[in-house]
Design a protein around this motif. Structure first.
Motif, PDB file in Angstrom:
ATOM      1  N   GLU A  43       0.827  -1.210   0.000  1.00 31.16           N
ATOM      2  CA  GLU A  43       0.000   0.000   0.000  1.00 31.16           C
ATOM      3  C   GLU A  43       0.857   1.253   0.000  1.00 31.16           C
ATOM      4  O   GLU A  43       0.549   2.242  -0.688  1.00 31.16           O
ATOM      5  N   SER A  44       1.946   1.241   0.771  1.00 28.12           N
ATOM      6  CA  SER A  44       2.845   2.395   0.832  1.00 28.12           C
ATOM      7  C   SER A  44       3.503   2.654  -0.516  1.00 28.12           C
ATOM      8  O   SER A  44       3.563   3.799  -0.988  1.00 28.12           O
ATOM      9  N   LEU A  45       4.017   1.599  -1.141  1.00 25.08           N
ATOM     10  CA  LEU A  45       4.659   1.751  -2.446  1.00 25.08           C
ATOM     11  C   LEU A  45       3.653   2.197  -3.506  1.00 25.08           C
ATOM     12  O   LEU A  45       3.953   3.061  -4.337  1.00 25.08           O
ATOM     13  N   TYR A  46       2.463   1.620  -3.465  1.00 24.40           N
ATOM     14  CA  TYR A  46       1.410   1.959  -4.426  1.00 24.40           C
ATOM     15  C   TYR A  46       1.045   3.433  -4.319  1.00 24.40           C
ATOM     16  O   TYR A  46       0.905   4.142  -5.322  1.00 24.40           O
ATOM     17  N   ASP A  47       0.921   3.919  -3.082  1.00 20.22           N
ATOM     18  CA  ASP A  47       0.576   5.319  -2.866  1.00 20.22           C
ATOM     19  C   ASP A  47       1.687   6.235  -3.371  1.00 20.22           C
ATOM     20  O   ASP A  47       1.420   7.272  -3.975  1.00 20.22           O
ATOM     21  N   THR A  48       2.932   5.840  -3.143  1.00 23.81           N
ATOM     22  CA  THR A  48       4.065   6.629  -3.631  1.00 23.81           C
ATOM     23  C   THR A  48       4.060   6.718  -5.138  1.00 23.81           C
ATOM     24  O   THR A  48       4.262   7.793  -5.726  1.00 23.81           O
ATOM     25  N   MET A  49       3.820   5.605  -5.812  1.00 28.39           N
ATOM     26  CA  MET A  49       3.862   5.589  -7.261  1.00 28.39           C
ATOM     27  C   MET A  49       2.671   6.319  -7.876  1.00 28.39           C
ATOM     28  O   MET A  49       2.785   6.890  -8.967  1.00 28.39           O
ATOM     29  N   LYS A  50       1.525   6.333  -7.190  1.00 31.26           N
ATOM     30  CA  LYS A  50       0.390   7.106  -7.676  1.00 31.26           C
ATOM     31  C   LYS A  50       0.754   8.581  -7.763  1.00 31.26           C
ATOM     32  O   LYS A  50       0.400   9.273  -8.716  1.00 31.26           O
ATOM     33  N   LYS A  51       1.467   9.061  -6.746  1.00 31.85           N
ATOM     34  CA  LYS A  51       1.870  10.466  -6.731  1.00 31.85           C
ATOM     35  C   LYS A  51       2.970  10.725  -7.764  1.00 31.85           C
ATOM     36  O   LYS A  51       2.989  11.762  -8.424  1.00 31.85           O
ATOM     37  N   PHE A  52       3.870   9.762  -7.920  1.00 29.42           N
ATOM     38  CA  PHE A  52       4.979   9.904  -8.865  1.00 29.42           C
ATOM     39  C   PHE A  52       4.472   9.963 -10.302  1.00 29.42           C
ATOM     40  O   PHE A  52       5.069  10.624 -11.152  1.00 29.42           O
ATOM     41  N   ASP A  53       3.375   9.283 -10.580  1.00 26.84           N
ATOM     42  CA  ASP A  53       2.874   9.151 -11.944  1.00 26.84           C
ATOM     43  C   ASP A  53       2.202  10.417 -12.454  1.00 26.84           C
ATOM     44  O   ASP A  53       1.904  10.531 -13.630  1.00 26.84           O
ATOM     45  N   ARG A  54       1.971  11.384 -11.578  1.00 26.24           N
ATOM     46  CA  ARG A  54       1.275  12.597 -12.005  1.00 26.24           C
ATOM     47  C   ARG A  54       2.194  13.478 -12.826  1.00 26.24           C
ATOM     48  O   ARG A  54       3.392  13.586 -12.564  1.00 26.24           O
ATOM     49  N   GLU A  55       1.597  14.131 -13.806  1.00 28.50           N
ATOM     50  CA  GLU A  55       2.364  15.031 -14.656  1.00 28.50           C
ATOM     51  C   GLU A  55       2.651  16.317 -13.907  1.00 28.50           C
ATOM     52  O   GLU A  55       1.775  16.881 -13.241  1.00 28.50           O
ATOM     53  N   THR A  56       3.891  16.791 -14.001  1.00 26.09           N
ATOM     54  CA  THR A  56       4.237  18.075 -13.407  1.00 26.09           C
ATOM     55  C   THR A  56       3.982  19.164 -14.434  1.00 26.09           C
ATOM     56  O   THR A  56       4.254  19.013 -15.620  1.00 26.09           O
ATOM     57  N   ALA A  57       3.435  20.271 -13.977  1.00 30.19           N
ATOM     58  CA  ALA A  57       3.117  21.371 -14.885  1.00 30.19           C
ATOM     59  C   ALA A  57       3.270  22.679 -14.138  1.00 30.19           C
ATOM     60  O   ALA A  57       3.327  22.719 -12.906  1.00 30.19           O
ATOM     61  N   SER A  58       3.339  23.749 -14.894  1.00 31.62           N
ATOM     62  CA  SER A  58       3.476  25.066 -14.295  1.00 31.62           C
ATOM     63  C   SER A  58       2.189  25.461 -13.585  1.00 31.62           C
ATOM     64  O   SER A  58       1.085  25.111 -14.010  1.00 31.62           O
ATOM     65  N   ILE A  59       2.340  26.184 -12.501  1.00 31.27           N
ATOM     66  CA  ILE A  59       1.193  26.717 -11.759  1.00 31.27           C
ATOM     67  C   ILE A  59       1.276  28.239 -11.815  1.00 31.27           C
ATOM     68  O   ILE A  59       2.321  28.823 -11.519  1.00 31.27           O
ATOM     69  N   PHE A  60       0.192  28.876 -12.211  1.00 34.10           N
ATOM     70  CA  PHE A  60       0.191  30.326 -12.346  1.00 34.10           C
ATOM     71  C   PHE A  60      -0.770  30.925 -11.331  1.00 34.10           C
ATOM     72  O   PHE A  60      -1.903  30.436 -11.173  1.00 34.10           O
ATOM     73  N   PHE A  61      -0.330  31.958 -10.640  1.00 37.29           N
ATOM     74  CA  PHE A  61      -1.167  32.666  -9.693  1.00 37.29           C
ATOM     75  C   PHE A  61      -1.460  34.061 -10.253  1.00 37.29           C
ATOM     76  O   PHE A  61      -0.559  34.763 -10.691  1.00 37.29           O
ATOM     77  N   MET A  62      -2.740  34.431 -10.225  1.00 39.04           N
ATOM     78  CA  MET A  62      -3.145  35.740 -10.713  1.00 39.04           C
ATOM     79  C   MET A  62      -3.595  36.585  -9.545  1.00 39.04           C
ATOM     80  O   MET A  62      -4.319  36.116  -8.658  1.00 39.04           O
ATOM     81  N   PRO A  63      -3.177  37.856  -9.490  1.00 39.30           N
ATOM     82  CA  PRO A  63      -3.632  38.699  -8.396  1.00 39.30           C
ATOM     83  C   PRO A  63      -5.122  38.964  -8.486  1.00 39.30           C
ATOM     84  O   PRO A  63      -5.691  39.012  -9.590  1.00 39.30           O
TER      85      PRO A  63
END
Length: 217
Positions: free
Chosen positions: A195-215
């Motif tokens: 379960e621990s490894l599965y949870d880690t890999m679920k998070k690892f599998d997500r695509e990283t992308a830019s995050i933009f904050f607007m005032p």
């Protein structure tokens, strides 16, 4: 690792065979069956998607509202119309219900929307409006995980998934092998690690992308 090595490692973790020893043929068959089932379940719930995504182009024939792809992809995302200047223009993804509500599905024009229809073994792409000339469609396609049909097949997973695969396979085999009865404490430890490894890999599998904050205004 091959399917044989994964299954052998999983049986070693369970203690049903000596560590490093080869399981019996019926145990290997059981392990191979559950291994393929497990990987199919993972892809169905969206795991392993990042490394299975391929960029594809389709030579779309003139006056063609829909086409069945020759490859049975699980899904298509980011479908684009590539214009004469080689510029990709995103198409709007319609649900089948939304697509069905379009009165005239043969309306001529530059495609701006698409819908996908899946069967057990095919995937159909529908475009609207329908181009009167041949065009190019580009997309991201999530391919199906290849089955391990024989024990010496290399597993169709990236190397960082290896430990997760054999621990999760071991956890999956606890019930059919009745290990939870003969070794309840060991079974609990294997399940917790899986379960621990599965949870880690679920998070690892997500695509990283830019995050933009607007005032705020």
């Amino acid at each position: 690792m091959t399917a044989r090595e994964i299954i052998t490692t999983a049986f070693g973790l369970l203690g049903t065979t000596a560590l490093g020893a080869t399981p019996e043929s019926d145990e290997m068959d059981l392990g191979l069956t559950h291994l393929n089932w497990m990987l199919k379940t993972w892809q169905a719930i969206g795991l392993c998607n990042q490394w299975r995504v391929e960029s594809i182009t389709l030579n779309w024939l003139a006056a063609t509202p829909s086409a069945t792809l020759t490859t049975n992809y699980l899904d298509l995302t980011s479908v684009r119309y590539r214009n004469a200047s080689n510029i990709d223009i995103d198409l709007t993804h319609l649900s089948l219900e939304e697509f069905a509500s379009i009165p005239n599905k043969t309306t001529a024009g530059v495609p701006n929307s698409y819908a996908i229809r899946k069967t057990a073994s095919t995937i159909e792409l529908n475009l609207w409006p329908v181009s009167a000339s041949a065009i190019t469609i580009a997309a991201n396609a999530a391919r199906v995980i290849e089955d391990a049909t024989v024990l010496d097949d290399p597993l169709d997973v990236p190397q960082e998934w290896t430990e997760t695969v054999f621990y999760c396979l071991a956890a999956r085999l606890i019930a059919p092998l009745r290990v939870h009865i003969s070794d309840p404490n060991g079974s609990t430890l294997i399940r917790e690690r899986a379960e621990s490894l599965y949870d880690t890999m679920k998070k690892f599998d997500r695509e990283t992308a830019s995050i933009f904050f607007m005032p705020a205004d």
